[in-house]
Design an enzyme around this catalytic site. Structure first.
Site, PDB file in Angstrom:
ATOM      1  N   ASN A 133      -2.225   2.658   5.536  1.00 59.13           N
ATOM      2  CA  ASN A 133      -1.321   1.526   5.287  1.00 59.13           C
ATOM      3  C   ASN A 133      -1.169   0.762   6.593  1.00 59.13           C
ATOM      4  O   ASN A 133      -1.119   1.386   7.655  1.00 59.13           O
ATOM      5  CB  ASN A 133       0.075   2.010   4.892  1.00 59.13           C
ATOM      6  CG  ASN A 133       0.117   2.595   3.491  1.00 59.13           C
ATOM      7  OD1 ASN A 133      -0.865   2.522   2.755  1.00 59.13           O
ATOM      8  ND2 ASN A 133       1.250   3.166   3.135  1.00 59.13           N
ATOM      9  N   GLY A 134      -1.008  -0.557   6.501  1.00 60.18           N
ATOM     10  CA  GLY A 134      -0.814  -1.347   7.722  1.00 60.18           C
ATOM     11  C   GLY A 134      -2.032  -2.213   7.983  1.00 60.18           C
ATOM     12  O   GLY A 134      -2.913  -2.358   7.123  1.00 60.18           O
TER      13      GLY A 134
ATOM     14  N   CYS B 263       0.826  -1.206   0.000  1.00 55.00           N
ATOM     15  CA  CYS B 263       0.000   0.000   0.000  1.00 55.00           C
ATOM     16  C   CYS B 263       0.863   1.261   0.000  1.00 55.00           C
ATOM     17  O   CYS B 263       1.939   1.281   0.583  1.00 55.00           O
ATOM     18  CB  CYS B 263      -0.870   0.032   1.238  1.00 55.00           C
ATOM     19  SG  CYS B 263      -1.901  -1.402   1.406  1.00 55.00           S
TER      20      CYS B 263
ATOM     21  N   ARG C 140       5.505  -0.405  -6.115  1.00 56.68           N
ATOM     22  CA  ARG C 140       5.458  -1.091  -4.819  1.00 56.68           C
ATOM     23  C   ARG C 140       4.532  -2.299  -4.849  1.00 56.68           C
ATOM     24  O   ARG C 140       4.581  -3.137  -3.950  1.00 56.68           O
ATOM     25  CB  ARG C 140       4.977  -0.120  -3.738  1.00 56.68           C
ATOM     26  CG  ARG C 140       5.929   1.031  -3.497  1.00 56.68           C
ATOM     27  CD  ARG C 140       5.290   2.063  -2.606  1.00 56.68           C
ATOM     28  NE  ARG C 140       4.978   1.515  -1.313  1.00 56.68           N
ATOM     29  CZ  ARG C 140       5.775   1.586  -0.254  1.00 56.68           C
ATOM     30  NH1 ARG C 140       6.927   2.178  -0.355  1.00 56.68           N
ATOM     31  NH2 ARG C 140       5.415   1.067   0.887  1.00 56.68           N
TER      32      ARG C 140
ATOM     33  N   GLU D 258      18.652 -18.092  -4.586  1.00 56.17           N
ATOM     34  CA  GLU D 258      18.337 -16.803  -5.186  1.00 56.17           C
ATOM     35  C   GLU D 258      17.904 -16.992  -6.649  1.00 56.17           C
ATOM     36  O   GLU D 258      16.967 -16.337  -7.123  1.00 56.17           O
ATOM     37  CB  GLU D 258      19.544 -15.867  -5.070  1.00 56.17           C
ATOM     38  CG  GLU D 258      19.440 -14.558  -5.802  1.00 56.17           C
ATOM     39  CD  GLU D 258      18.193 -13.731  -5.490  1.00 56.17           C
ATOM     40  OE1 GLU D 258      17.506 -13.994  -4.490  1.00 56.17           O
ATOM     41  OE2 GLU D 258      17.889 -12.836  -6.296  1.00 56.17           O
TER      42      GLU D 258
ATOM     43  N   LYS E  25      14.247 -15.855  -8.111  1.00 53.67           N
ATOM     44  CA  LYS E  25      14.038 -14.889  -9.205  1.00 53.67           C
ATOM     45  C   LYS E  25      13.127 -15.513 -10.258  1.00 53.67           C
ATOM     46  O   LYS E  25      12.215 -14.867 -10.763  1.00 53.67           O
ATOM     47  CB  LYS E  25      15.371 -14.505  -9.876  1.00 53.67           C
ATOM     48  CG  LYS E  25      16.206 -13.507  -9.160  1.00 53.67           C
ATOM     49  CD  LYS E  25      15.753 -12.069  -9.271  1.00 53.67           C
ATOM     50  CE  LYS E  25      15.113 -11.652  -7.976  1.00 53.67           C
ATOM     51  NZ  LYS E  25      16.042 -11.327  -6.905  1.00 53.67           N
TER      52      LYS E  25
ATOM     53  N   TRP F 181      -2.962  -2.736  -1.548  1.00 53.57           N
ATOM     54  CA  TRP F 181      -2.574  -4.136  -1.796  1.00 53.57           C
ATOM     55  C   TRP F 181      -3.421  -4.947  -0.828  1.00 53.57           C
ATOM     56  O   TRP F 181      -3.276  -4.826   0.385  1.00 53.57           O
ATOM     57  CB  TRP F 181      -1.085  -4.306  -1.519  1.00 53.57           C
ATOM     58  CG  TRP F 181      -0.494  -5.593  -1.969  1.00 53.57           C
ATOM     59  CD1 TRP F 181      -0.026  -5.896  -3.225  1.00 53.57           C
ATOM     60  CD2 TRP F 181      -0.256  -6.751  -1.175  1.00 53.57           C
ATOM     61  NE1 TRP F 181       0.484  -7.159  -3.249  1.00 53.57           N
ATOM     62  CE2 TRP F 181       0.353  -7.706  -2.012  1.00 53.57           C
ATOM     63  CE3 TRP F 181      -0.508  -7.086   0.160  1.00 53.57           C
ATOM     64  CZ2 TRP F 181       0.721  -8.970  -1.552  1.00 53.57           C
ATOM     65  CZ3 TRP F 181      -0.138  -8.347   0.608  1.00 53.57           C
ATOM     66  CH2 TRP F 181       0.461  -9.264  -0.245  1.00 53.57           C
TER      67      TRP F 181
ATOM     68  N   LYS G  26       6.694  -4.634  -3.771  1.00 51.41           N
ATOM     69  CA  LYS G  26       8.108  -4.287  -3.625  1.00 51.41           C
ATOM     70  C   LYS G  26       8.498  -4.170  -2.155  1.00 51.41           C
ATOM     71  O   LYS G  26       9.544  -4.650  -1.750  1.00 51.41           O
ATOM     72  CB  LYS G  26       8.379  -2.963  -4.355  1.00 51.41           C
ATOM     73  CG  LYS G  26       9.813  -2.496  -4.276  1.00 51.41           C
ATOM     74  CD  LYS G  26      10.726  -3.401  -5.080  1.00 51.41           C
ATOM     75  CE  LYS G  26      12.182  -3.023  -5.011  1.00 51.41           C
ATOM     76  NZ  LYS G  26      13.055  -4.189  -5.279  1.00 51.41           N
TER      77      LYS G  26
ATOM     78  N   GLU H 192       9.491 -15.716  -9.060  1.00 51.60           N
ATOM     79  CA  GLU H 192       8.857 -14.403  -8.939  1.00 51.60           C
ATOM     80  C   GLU H 192       8.346 -13.871 -10.263  1.00 51.60           C
ATOM     81  O   GLU H 192       7.238 -13.373 -10.343  1.00 51.60           O
ATOM     82  CB  GLU H 192       9.877 -13.380  -8.420  1.00 51.60           C
ATOM     83  CG  GLU H 192      10.063 -13.348  -6.953  1.00 51.60           C
ATOM     84  CD  GLU H 192      11.048 -12.261  -6.577  1.00 51.60           C
ATOM     85  OE1 GLU H 192      10.649 -11.322  -5.913  1.00 51.60           O
ATOM     86  OE2 GLU H 192      12.236 -12.367  -6.959  1.00 51.60           O
TER      87      GLU H 192
ATOM     88  N   HIS I 164      18.882 -37.656  -1.406  1.00 54.33           N
ATOM     89  CA  HIS I 164      18.037 -37.918  -0.241  1.00 54.33           C
ATOM     90  C   HIS I 164      16.584 -37.569  -0.497  1.00 54.33           C
ATOM     91  O   HIS I 164      15.836 -37.329   0.444  1.00 54.33           O
ATOM     92  CB  HIS I 164      18.586 -37.151   0.975  1.00 54.33           C
ATOM     93  CG  HIS I 164      19.992 -37.533   1.302  1.00 54.33           C
ATOM     94  ND1 HIS I 164      20.328 -38.764   1.816  1.00 54.33           N
ATOM     95  CD2 HIS I 164      21.164 -36.870   1.127  1.00 54.33           C
ATOM     96  CE1 HIS I 164      21.644 -38.827   1.974  1.00 54.33           C
ATOM     97  NE2 HIS I 164      22.170 -37.691   1.557  1.00 54.33           N
TER      98      HIS I 164
HETATM   99  C1  F6R Z   1      13.106 -10.777  -4.351  1.00 55.16           C
HETATM  100  C2  F6R Z   1      12.647  -9.696  -3.563  1.00 55.16           C
HETATM  101  C3  F6R Z   1      12.119  -9.952  -2.186  1.00 55.16           C
HETATM  102  C4  F6R Z   1      12.830  -9.002  -1.231  1.00 55.16           C
HETATM  103  C5  F6R Z   1      12.249  -9.130   0.178  1.00 55.16           C
HETATM  104  C6  F6R Z   1      12.942  -8.215   1.166  1.00 55.16           C
HETATM  105  O1  F6R Z   1      13.515 -10.398  -5.618  1.00 55.16           O
HETATM  106  O2  F6R Z   1      12.696  -8.578  -3.997  1.00 55.16           O
HETATM  107  O3  F6R Z   1      12.289 -11.272  -1.803  1.00 55.16           O
HETATM  108  O4  F6R Z   1      14.182  -9.296  -1.256  1.00 55.16           O
HETATM  109  O5  F6R Z   1      10.880  -8.821   0.162  1.00 55.16           O
HETATM  110  O6  F6R Z   1      12.813  -6.876   0.796  1.00 55.16           O
HETATM  111  P1  F6R Z   1      13.773  -5.777   1.375  1.00 55.16           P
HETATM  112  O7  F6R Z   1      15.137  -6.051   0.847  1.00 55.16           O
HETATM  113  O8  F6R Z   1      13.208  -4.474   0.891  1.00 55.16           O
HETATM  114  O9  F6R Z   1      13.709  -5.909   2.867  1.00 55.16           O
END
Ligand code: F6R
Length: 615
Positions: free
Chosen positions: A104-105, A2, A27, A489, A493, A78, A610, A496, A512
């Protein structure tokens, strides 16, 4: 997640609010709305609200041409309580229509408050927790808007950043913060407010961050801050060291461009920026001015615990290995979202490291607060300057990656790795790392930006691999020791942005369990650096190949794969400690191109935000 914007001044609020909301789109959100107060004639009385499920552009189309008013608030939502519908979108109004609120929240006692309002005969028109705020403020009979908002906030439990306008107080916006950021932007005879700097920078870089428990009143002439008991606080604005034109340029895309692609390609420059002025050849160490620890305190550290979420957690694992190897102090990483719930023992001689791009991730922020409440020391590796986590920590390292807009983190993640390398170097040199090893690492760090560029030069080949992988419904990413967080990682990616099921496993664990799933339909992306484990890794690849599992291998040129039929991506070698980040970069390209091949919008992955500002 949000986002909030607000404006009070001499200009028409509507277009400014819509522009601000567009700046918050990255975001992640599913509906948007604005409320404007103060037109002329009959329209002057109550806030006029337009809100829509969908994109900001849908909202822009829905706002009437004549939507006059010089005070207003806006929101991107959101969904948490109730689906993304017009009714659930913010702003929410009270029964009279005099009050409009954006929030927000999450309010933890919303169900009880809704029940009480319903018993009192109030008709609720949405499924949200926020609506109760509008009704409670509307029902208050206190003299001022400030007192009405404060009275309401005293009965709600949970987290909030809120902004309120009221027909009876048409010259002002009242805002309040508890756990959800709000930044006031000071303009020339106008005031802005937003939950994210991105919505403010084009208007002003003179800002004031509200603290938890603080409220503020914004009028065209200025702002005042106070506590919920209405006693004054002394929050003052500061001018940020940001070039607004450069910041804006990073936020705006050319035709056909994606933020993710652009940010991946910025990495040679952003990594360079993270290193600038921080390497000391003479003593073979790093200079991190913001750590706020003297050598004696560094020597007293007995353990390092890294906390982050998602990709920040995975790079935190890479960072913990760097610290353990270079500073010879036991180090590990844990998901910040889990840490707080196991009532962790906070040790005075443990250094806690919180890592976050946004500096807003609520799970990481709450973990930091829990540690500090119990007397622990936390340093932050944070990208967004002045963000909640940065301000909550005892010291830290800014990542200097610039604004990261793409939901999938790439350049910030690389700078997190660089930040960890600098931290490990500085801790190591105060402890037992030799000056020769310190200089070896410095040479390696200096080579990194150019080597990242070399990996990016292979984009075409990686894209061809990605197109084939994109056809698979399910994939494995495998690696061991230093390579395992790289695999995690890489899987993250791909999941996502391409929505393919990707699971990361330690290569050593294949036998295993997961080997049962290997088949021609399930490709494996293997991380095989040239190191002491290469032979074991290659043996595992043979096992995958024997089950006819397609293989993509991210490796170094000197690794002999023994005639295996694989798609190979070679990355340049650096010092072994720094290899993980170079092995990670092609996986960013892999995810990007797999998603684009599938026709997906990489910058707006479904269901993701984000900044994850709710638990
Ligand atoms: C992956 C991604 C998320 C963030 C996670 C933490 O590409 O962007 O997994 O890494 O939400 O976000 P921050 O770094 O803003 O605390």
């Amino acid at each position: 997640m949000c986002g909030i914007v607000g404006y009070v001044g001499a200009q028409q609020a509507g277009p400014l609010l819509l522009e601000g909301l567009a700046r918050l789109e990255h975001r992640g959100y599913d509906s948007a709305g604005i409320a404007v107060l103060g037109g002329s004639g009959a329209a002057a009385s109550q806030p006029r609200v337009v809100k829509r499920a969908g994109r900001v552009r849908d909202l822009v189309e829905a706002v009437p041409q004549r939507f006059a008013g010089k005070v207003g608030i806006g929101h991107t939502r959101w969904a948490t309580h109730g689906p993304a519908t017009d009714a659930n979108a913010h702003p929410h109004t009270d029964a009279s229509g005099d009050v409009a609120v954006v929030h927000n929240g999450i309010l933890d006692n919303a169900a009880a408050l809704r029940a009480r309002l319903t018993e009192d005969g109030v008709e609720l028109r949405s499924d949200t927790d926020t609506e109760v705020l509008a009704h409670l403020i509307g029902l208050s009979t206190a003299d001022t808007l400030e007192a009405r908002v404060a009275e309401t906030l005293r009965v709600v439990e949970g987290t909030y950043g809120v902004a309120v306008v009221h027909a009876a107080f048409p010259d002002r916006i009242v805002v309040a913060r508890n756990g959800s950021p709000l930044i006031i932007g000071v303009g020339e005879k106008e005031m802005h407010v937003a939950s994210d700097l991105a919505a403010l920078v084009r208007y002003t870089t003179t800002v004031a961050h509200l603290e938890d428990g603080e409220m503020a009143t914004l009028t065209a002439g200025g702002f005042t801050t106070y506590r919920q008991d209405l006693s004054a606080t002394s929050t003052r604005p500061t001018t940020l060291d940001i070039d607004p034109a450069a910041y804006e340029a990073e936020m705006v895309l050319g035709a056909g461009e994606s933020h993710m692609h652009r940010e991946i390609h910025e990495q040679p420059q952003t990594a360079e920026r993270a290193l600038r002025g921080r390497l000391d050849e003479r003593f073979g160490t790093a200079h991190l001015g913001g750590l706020n620890m003297d050598p004696r305190e560094v020597r007293a550290i007995r353990r390092v615990k890294v906390l982050g979420c998602g990709s920040a957690y995975y790079v935190g694992q890479m960072g913990a290995s760097l610290i353990e190897e270079l500073a010879r102090v036991p180090a590990d990483a844990e998901a910040a979202s889990e840490f707080r719930y196991r009532n962790p023992i906070i040790e005075p001689d443990t250094l806690y490291v919180a890592v976050s791009q946004s500096g807003e991730t609520i799970d990481t922020l709450l973990a930091v607060q829990e540690i500090r409440r119990k007397g622990g020391r936390v340093i932050g590796l944070v990208n967004v300057v002045g963000s909640a986590i940065a301000r909550e920590c005892d010291g830290g390292i800014y990542l200097h990656a610039g604004p990261e807009v793409s939901v999938a983190s790439t350049k910030a993640l690389t700078n997190m790795f660089v930040g960890f390398a600098l931290l490990a170097l500085q801790l190591g040199r105060v402890r037992d790392l030799s000056i020769a090893d310190g200089r070896r690492l410095i040479d390696g760090l200096r080579r990194l930006p150019e080597q990242i560029a070399e990996v990016l030069d292979q984009e075409k080949q990686v894209a061809a691999v990605a197109e084939r992988l994109a056809e698979a419904e399910s994939l494995f990413f495998i690696g061991r020791v230093r390579g395992f967080p790289v695999a995690r990682e890489g899987a993250q990616k791909l999941k996502e942005v391409s929505y393919r099921h990707a699971e990361a496993y330690q290569t050593s664990e294949l036998k295993h369990g997961p080997l049962a799933l290997i088949s021609p339909a399930v490709p494996t992306v293997a991380i095989v650096p040239s190191d002491e484990l290469t032979d074991r890794n290659v043996a595992a690849l043979h096992e995958v190949a024997a089950r006819r599992g397609p293989l993509v291998v991210v490796t170094h040129a000197d690794v002999d794969l023994g005639g295996l039929d694989v798609q190979r991506i070679d990355v340049p070698r650096n010092e072994r400690e720094l290899d993980p980040i170079l092995l990670t970069v092609p996986l960013q390209l892999l995810a990007l191109h797999a998603a684009q091949h599938l026709g997906l919008d990489v910058d707006k992955p479904r269901n993701l935000a984000k900044s994850v500002t709710v638990e």
